[in-house]
Design a protein around this motif. Structure first.
Motif, PDB file in Angstrom:
ATOM      1  N   GLN A 161       0.827  -1.207   0.000  1.00  0.00           N
ATOM      2  CA  GLN A 161       0.000   0.000   0.000  1.00  0.00           C
ATOM      3  C   GLN A 161       0.863   1.261   0.000  1.00  0.00           C
ATOM      4  N   PHE A 162       2.123   1.140   0.433  1.00  0.00           N
ATOM      5  CA  PHE A 162       3.022   2.287   0.491  1.00  0.00           C
ATOM      6  C   PHE A 162       3.794   2.520  -0.806  1.00  0.00           C
ATOM      7  N   LEU A 163       3.583   1.690  -1.815  1.00  0.00           N
ATOM      8  CA  LEU A 163       4.196   1.937  -3.121  1.00  0.00           C
ATOM      9  C   LEU A 163       3.609   3.209  -3.719  1.00  0.00           C
ATOM     10  N   THR A 164       4.396   3.907  -4.511  1.00  0.00           N
ATOM     11  CA  THR A 164       3.861   5.034  -5.256  1.00  0.00           C
ATOM     12  C   THR A 164       3.197   4.500  -6.523  1.00  0.00           C
ATOM     13  N   LYS A 165       2.428   5.354  -7.161  1.00  0.00           N
ATOM     14  CA  LYS A 165       1.790   4.996  -8.425  1.00  0.00           C
ATOM     15  C   LYS A 165       2.846   4.564  -9.445  1.00  0.00           C
ATOM     16  N   ASP A 166       3.935   5.328  -9.534  1.00  0.00           N
ATOM     17  CA  ASP A 166       5.006   5.010 -10.472  1.00  0.00           C
ATOM     18  C   ASP A 166       5.642   3.655 -10.157  1.00  0.00           C
ATOM     19  N   GLN A 167       5.824   3.351  -8.886  1.00  0.00           N
ATOM     20  CA  GLN A 167       6.419   2.068  -8.506  1.00  0.00           C
ATOM     21  C   GLN A 167       5.518   0.892  -8.878  1.00  0.00           C
ATOM     22  N   VAL A 168       4.211   1.068  -8.793  1.00  0.00           N
ATOM     23  CA  VAL A 168       3.300   0.003  -9.222  1.00  0.00           C
ATOM     24  C   VAL A 168       3.440  -0.200 -10.733  1.00  0.00           C
ATOM     25  N   TRP A 169       3.541   0.895 -11.491  1.00  0.00           N
ATOM     26  CA  TRP A 169       3.772   0.767 -12.937  1.00  0.00           C
ATOM     27  C   TRP A 169       5.110   0.074 -13.210  1.00  0.00           C
ATOM     28  N   GLN A 170       6.123   0.342 -12.390  1.00  0.00           N
ATOM     29  CA  GLN A 170       7.409  -0.353 -12.538  1.00  0.00           C
ATOM     30  C   GLN A 170       7.228  -1.858 -12.350  1.00  0.00           C
ATOM     31  N   CYS A 171       6.435  -2.229 -11.362  1.00  0.00           N
ATOM     32  CA  CYS A 171       6.171  -3.656 -11.108  1.00  0.00           C
ATOM     33  C   CYS A 171       5.436  -4.290 -12.283  1.00  0.00           C
ATOM     34  N   ALA A 172       4.491  -3.565 -12.852  1.00  0.00           N
ATOM     35  CA  ALA A 172       3.764  -4.069 -14.023  1.00  0.00           C
ATOM     36  C   ALA A 172       4.730  -4.291 -15.186  1.00  0.00           C
ATOM     37  N   ARG A 173       5.674  -3.377 -15.364  1.00  0.00           N
ATOM     38  CA  ARG A 173       6.670  -3.530 -16.431  1.00  0.00           C
ATOM     39  C   ARG A 173       7.549  -4.751 -16.201  1.00  0.00           C
TER      40      ARG A 173
END
Length: 192
Positions: A90-102
């Protein structure tokens, strides 16, 4: 094809123990994983993923400036990774979630994120909102309210056990600061 998974729940649902069990299962088969957790947790055992039932493991720490994608790729070049496991997602940033998706989409590395869905006021965290929007697979883990129903809410309490309805979104704590409740009992304790 690898996927981005989001395992979400209220507190006390076993998110960390489920993550650590998954890491153990990969390791038992000789596969390497990379563990991550939020750097903001300053309680004893800081930086370690630990469960209430006594399981624990060290982990890489992320904050709002961490580039998880690049760190995982650097590690993956040294030792091929079978999976990335993230606690306190839950503490990930929006950008970090996109990084995980990549990582899942472009590098074929599964990412399993575990975290809360909502805060103590019933509001989504940035990381959980983005994970709910982007994850290929959403899995709700179950916790139990004091009444026996499924707990979906996290009630923040003060030192005397009274409900807290205002404050910063993030305040680190365990059973001494939070109680997992069903929505009905969450609302009753807040007087709504």
């Amino acid at each position: 094809m690898a996927k981005l998974y989001y395992y979400y729940a209220s507190m006390n649902a076993g998110k960390s123990s489920t993550l650590l069990q998954a890491a153990f299962n990969y390791g038992e088969r000789g596969m390497q994983v990379m563990l991550w957790t939020a750097a903001l947790d300053d309680r004893p055992g800081f930086g370690a993923i630990s469960s209430r039932i006594g399981l624990n493991s060290d982990a890489h720490r992320f904050d709002e400036n961490s580039n998880i994608h690049d760190a995982v790729l650097e590690e993956h070049r040294e030792t091929p990774l079978a999976c990335v496991l993230i606690d306190e997602a839950q503490f990930l940033t929006k950008d970090q979630v996109w990084q995980c998706a990549r990582l899942a989409d472009e590098q074929n590395i599964p990412v399993l994120a575990y975290g809360l869905r909502t805060d103590f006021q019933g509001e989504l965290f940035e990381g959980s909102a983005t994970l709910l929007a982007l994850a290929d697979s959403l899995v709700e883990l179950k916790a139990v309210c004091e009444c026996g129903k499924k707990a979906t809410m996290n009630l923040r309490i003060d030192e005397t056990g009274k409900a807290v309805s205002a404050g910063k979104q993030t305040e680190i704590g365990g059973n001494e600061r939070y109680i997992a409740l069903c929505r009905k009992h969450f609302m009753q304790r807040l007087g709504r």
